[in-house]
Design an enzyme around this catalytic site. Structure first.
Site, short mmCIF file in Angstrom:
data_model
loop_
_atom_site.label_atom_id
_atom_site.label_comp_id
_atom_site.label_asym_id
_atom_site.label_seq_id
_atom_site.Cartn_x
_atom_site.Cartn_y
_atom_site.Cartn_z
N LYS A 96 0.86 -1.18 0.00
CA LYS A 96 0.00 0.00 0.00
C LYS A 96 0.89 1.23 0.00
O LYS A 96 2.03 1.19 0.49
CB LYS A 96 -0.92 0.03 1.23
CG LYS A 96 -2.22 0.79 1.00
CD LYS A 96 -3.17 0.01 0.11
CE LYS A 96 -4.52 0.72 -0.02
NZ LYS A 96 -5.49 -0.10 -0.77
N GLY A 208 -22.22 5.10 2.41
CA GLY A 208 -21.07 5.46 1.59
C GLY A 208 -21.38 5.30 0.12
O GLY A 208 -20.88 4.41 -0.55
N GLY A 210 -20.37 6.44 -2.61
CA GLY A 210 -19.35 6.97 -3.50
C GLY A 210 -19.18 6.03 -4.67
O GLY A 210 -20.12 5.36 -5.09
N ASN A 211 -17.96 5.93 -5.18
CA ASN A 211 -17.72 5.09 -6.35
C ASN A 211 -18.14 3.65 -6.10
O ASN A 211 -18.94 3.07 -6.85
CB ASN A 211 -16.23 5.14 -6.71
CG ASN A 211 -15.89 4.30 -7.92
OD1 ASN A 211 -16.34 4.57 -9.02
ND2 ASN A 211 -15.11 3.25 -7.70
N GLY A 213 -19.93 2.24 -3.50
CA GLY A 213 -21.32 2.09 -3.09
C GLY A 213 -22.29 2.30 -4.23
O GLY A 213 -23.31 1.61 -4.34
#
Length: 403
Positions: A96, A208, A210-211, A213
């Site tokens: 990450k 959520g 967003g993208n 969800g």
């Protein structure tokens, strides 16, 4: 997040009779890179890349640009990536990266300079056979394209396999944008099928929108009209309708820059995100941030099933409290693995100099996700453990060669 991940690694390791030194080895990243990114105008930002494990293949994991990025968070997310790739059977490891920055405060030129400097600091340690980064929070295909270009300039590699999440014209894969949400739909479907709930009418709340969800909701609406979306929330507000919300219209509204706090439609009630979490629904989808449900609010949860599409949205204490009450939690390291699966498929296309159709990509995603859920449920039954412990056990078995 790191404490929760480490706690479940220890619990799963003990269930598998791993020795303490074997468990400790799983907790330690292989390498950690910290560096300063100094822009031409003097602005300085801290950059990170943690490479947790490459026992199964090259490190794999996203890059996030967010002011709260720090070494502990990146270490936790790298650890979860190692577990995720193992749990779904990919020949990849876990890593990450991130930069502690609010990208909205940068000009376009500064954003590109920062993206290129990130690669300038890391290029000896990454690449198609070493570490394959991807987009994450506040990064996208444009940023990844800059990074690929910088990597090519510094190394001469032209395979495009150094990063995934690229634009379609630069070696990206069809189906990538929807992959995490679509993978969540497949995972939930498989769980319900194995529990005898196939084709049942279910109410769903998505925290959520967003993208991830939004894609979960739109794919679910197309593939499973029996799942009724009754609530959805963004960072500002939540929406609720007992008659159901129209996922595609909400997605279009959000894509156009709309906020749920301003949304108006007859029959749609505005609620807080706190109220959304406590709704009496069949399925609660967590697609926002980590530590959304803790011991402070776990008693408020009334959902029968929880699908974790964000990373570590439920901490250890809340997980134990909810599962003791019979709540079925489909854990993040499998539920939200659709993104890394299609990242792997993009990498494969680049390595083979091929470009697959969206149908081909989705068919391969379907296979990986459905098999991962089947393996998870089989192990949970055999070991008589709840599903998060089973998911971590499955990952550790594969990381340690016990499978």
């Amino acid at each position: 997040m790191l404490q929760t991940a480490e706690a479940f690694i220890k619990r799963a390791g003990e269930k598998l009779y791993l020795k303490p030194d074997e468990i400790n080895a799983l907790l330690q990243p292989n390498a950690e890179h910290q560096f300063d990114i100094v822009l031409k105008d003097g602005k300085t930002f801290k950059g990170y890349r943690v490479q947790h494990s490459n026992a199964r293949g090259p490190y794999k994991g996203g890059i996030r640009f967010h002011p709260e990025v720090n070494l502990e968070e990146v270490r936790a997310l790298a650890t979860l990536m190692s577990l995720k790739t193992a749990a779904v059977g990919l020949p990849l490891g876990g890593g990450k990266g991130g930069v502690a920055v609010n990208p909205r405060e940068l000009s376009a030129w500064e954003l590109e300079e920062m993206s290129r400097q990130f690669v300038a600091n890391l290029h000896p340690y990454i690449g198609p056979d070493k570490d394959i980064p991807a987009p994450d929070v506040n990064t996208n295909s444009m940023i990844i394209d800059w990074m690929v270009d910088e990597f090519e300039k510094r190394t001469g590699d032209t395979s495009k396999a150094s990063f995934t999440g690229k634009s379609l014209g630069n070696g990206g894969s069809l189906g990538r944008d929807a992959a995490t949400g679509r993978g969540g739909v497949i995972a939930l479907r498989e769980l319900l099928h194995h529990r005898g709930k196939k084709d049942e009418r279910l109410t769903v709340a998505v925290q959520g929108f967003g993208n991830v969800g939004a894609f979960f909701s739109t794919v679910a609406a197309e593939d499973h009209p029996e799942w009724l979306l009754v609530a959805a929330g963004d960072s500002k507000s939540g929406l609720q309708s007992s008659n159901g919300l129209h996922a595609k219209k909400l997605s279009q509204y959000k894509t156009a820059g709309g906020s749920f706090k301003d949304y108006q439609q007859e029959g749609v009630e505005r609620i807080s995100n706190t109220e959304l979490l406590g709704l009496d629904v069949d399925v609660l989808v967590l697609a926002a941030l980590g530590d959304t449900i803790t011991e402070a609010n776990s008693d408020d949860i009334k959902a029968r099933y929880i699908l974790e599409l964000s990373n570590a949205p439920i901490n250890e204490a809340a997980n134990d409290s909810l599962t003791s009450k019979g709540v079925i939690i489909l854990p993040d390291i499998i539920a939200n693995a659709g993104g890394v699966v299609v990242s792997y498929l993009e990498w494969m296309q680049n390595r083979q100099d091929e470009h697959w159709t969206e149908q081909q990509v989705n068919q391969k995603l379907e296979k990986y996700m459905s098999e991962a859920v089947a393996d998870l449920l089989k192990l949970a039954k055999e070991a008589d453990v709840e599903m998060r412990e089973a998911a971590f056990m499955l990952a550790l078995q594969r990381l340690t060669g016990q499978d």
